[in-house]
Write a protein that holds these residues in place. Sequence first.
Motif, PDB file in Angstrom:
ATOM      1  N   UNK A 191      34.421  41.983  38.593  1.00  0.00           N
ATOM      2  CA  UNK A 191      33.621  41.362  39.648  1.00  0.00           C
ATOM      3  C   UNK A 191      32.527  42.347  40.073  1.00  0.00           C
ATOM      4  N   UNK A 192      31.410  41.849  40.589  1.00  0.00           N
ATOM      5  CA  UNK A 192      30.327  42.753  41.023  1.00  0.00           C
ATOM      6  C   UNK A 192      30.816  43.887  41.928  1.00  0.00           C
ATOM      7  N   UNK A 193      31.716  43.568  42.851  1.00  0.00           N
ATOM      8  CA  UNK A 193      32.176  44.614  43.766  1.00  0.00           C
ATOM      9  C   UNK A 193      33.005  45.681  43.057  1.00  0.00           C
ATOM     10  N   UNK A 194      33.684  45.281  41.975  1.00  0.00           N
ATOM     11  CA  UNK A 194      34.421  46.280  41.194  1.00  0.00           C
ATOM     12  C   UNK A 194      33.456  47.181  40.446  1.00  0.00           C
ATOM     13  N   UNK A 195      32.388  46.580  39.938  1.00  0.00           N
ATOM     14  CA  UNK A 195      31.335  47.369  39.300  1.00  0.00           C
ATOM     15  C   UNK A 195      30.770  48.374  40.294  1.00  0.00           C
ATOM     16  N   UNK A 196      30.511  47.893  41.497  1.00  0.00           N
ATOM     17  CA  UNK A 196      29.956  48.753  42.542  1.00  0.00           C
ATOM     18  C   UNK A 196      30.897  49.912  42.848  1.00  0.00           C
ATOM     19  N   UNK A 197      32.191  49.618  42.914  1.00  0.00           N
ATOM     20  CA  UNK A 197      33.175  50.676  43.167  1.00  0.00           C
ATOM     21  C   UNK A 197      33.095  51.771  42.113  1.00  0.00           C
ATOM     22  N   UNK A 198      33.096  51.333  40.853  1.00  0.00           N
ATOM     23  CA  UNK A 198      33.049  52.313  39.758  1.00  0.00           C
ATOM     24  C   UNK A 198      31.764  53.120  39.793  1.00  0.00           C
ATOM     25  N   UNK A 199      30.673  52.448  40.088  1.00  0.00           N
ATOM     26  CA  UNK A 199      29.389  53.160  40.115  1.00  0.00           C
ATOM     27  C   UNK A 199      29.310  54.116  41.297  1.00  0.00           C
ATOM     28  N   UNK A 200      29.880  53.699  42.420  1.00  0.00           N
ATOM     29  CA  UNK A 200      29.889  54.601  43.568  1.00  0.00           C
ATOM     30  C   UNK A 200      30.741  55.825  43.261  1.00  0.00           C
ATOM     31  N   UNK A 201      31.825  55.588  42.574  1.00  0.00           N
ATOM     32  CA  UNK A 201      32.694  56.682  42.156  1.00  0.00           C
ATOM     33  C   UNK A 201      31.916  57.681  41.309  1.00  0.00           C
TER      34      UNK A 201
END
Lengths: 193, 193
Positions: free
Chosen positions: B169-179
Amino acid sequence: MTRKEQVRKKAIELMKFHGFSGLTMRLLAKELGIEAASIYNHIKSKDEILETVCFDLAKEFELAVLEVNDIYFNATEKLQMLVTAHVRILCADLDASTVFMHEWRYLPEASRVSFIEKRRNYEHEIRTIIQLGIDEGDFDEIDTKYAVITLLSALNAVVEWYNPHGPLQPDEVADRLYNFIGKALMKNLEFRV
Amino acid sequence: MTRKEQVRKKAIELMKFHGFSGLTMRLLAKELGIEAASIYNHIKSKDEILETVCFDLAKEFELAVLEVNDIYFNATEKLQMLVTAHVRILCADLDASTVFMHEWRYLPEASRVSFIEKRRNYEHEIRTIIQLGIDEGDFDEIDTKYAVITLLSALNAVVEWYNPHGPLQPDEVADRLYNFIGKALMKNLEFRV
DNA sequence: TGCATACTAACAAGCGTTAGTTAGTTGATT
DNA sequence: AATCAACTAACTAACGCTTGTTAGTATGCA
């Protein structure tokens, strides 16, 4: 510099600003102080210019990753050396690198297919390095597919901000970027250069 | 979906593949099953399509950073929320986002100037957040000018690899990228989400 | 009746490129 | 030293095609 090289250089310089389609042969001619038809004494076609730019640089990247893989054996070293080589290539001719990044879509069908294949190979080599880093226990366990694209995008952004007349040498840029990307990838939190 | 929206959607979809100049009104018409002239019953011009895409998205990014700055106060929070908002916007319409990234150069002169100004503002806001993180002692002391472009390029690469039909999901992508980005920026080596 | 949607026909401008020609320079041969 | 061929680099003129776009008109549904 031969006239042919002058023509190509000016073409790339203009392509960077106007895009491939935005650069017309008549504009290029005007900038060179000649007529459009005269350009064809030096180059075969407009497409040829783009093809030369794209495949010359692709070749350099190809050779760089080959060499790195030959010389270095662990993932952190490979990564550091590849980042350095990559940035050196980008900075050696910023106009060409910018065109390479943005305009490859306008390659003629056949060239475009082979270009994409070359890029795929390059990405695959880097992906293998990252996977090696994970296997060696040095890198975090991340999805290598998106990691390589994220990494490359961060690297390639160099063409958007690097100023050859600024204080940083290409190798210093590479150091900073390796620092940035290395920290992002590494599991080992004592990581420092 | 009104006919106008259908036309725009198809135009953006084709622009993503062929580029702005590569998309001709006759090609667009063919894909829609109508004649080129008929398109002008729905849109004003080819330029207008590109302008709408670029400025609609620019507006979204503008609002997102305003909201983040309103709600959150420390740099790490601001950064995390901005990454999330940014990725959400990108993923909401991948075709439009891709065109936004690659084709803004083909905006008519006046629009292009104002577009670049808007982008400059967005970059400036992010730069301010990074500087805040440095001042708060959370981020490494890096050159914020190149950091913001590197960071944004890594984020924007999402449009190159994200698959809406994939598992993330987009928010999971965001999590990984923020990481990924967070680790790269942070001084605090105990950083983990 | 009026609106949405499509059509045909066409225009003016711009495109990449080719053909054919003309100067000026270079380098070897007479 | 003079001559001639070859090469480089430019020109004018034009071709055939594509481009975005407009004008004017027709059809069918509300």
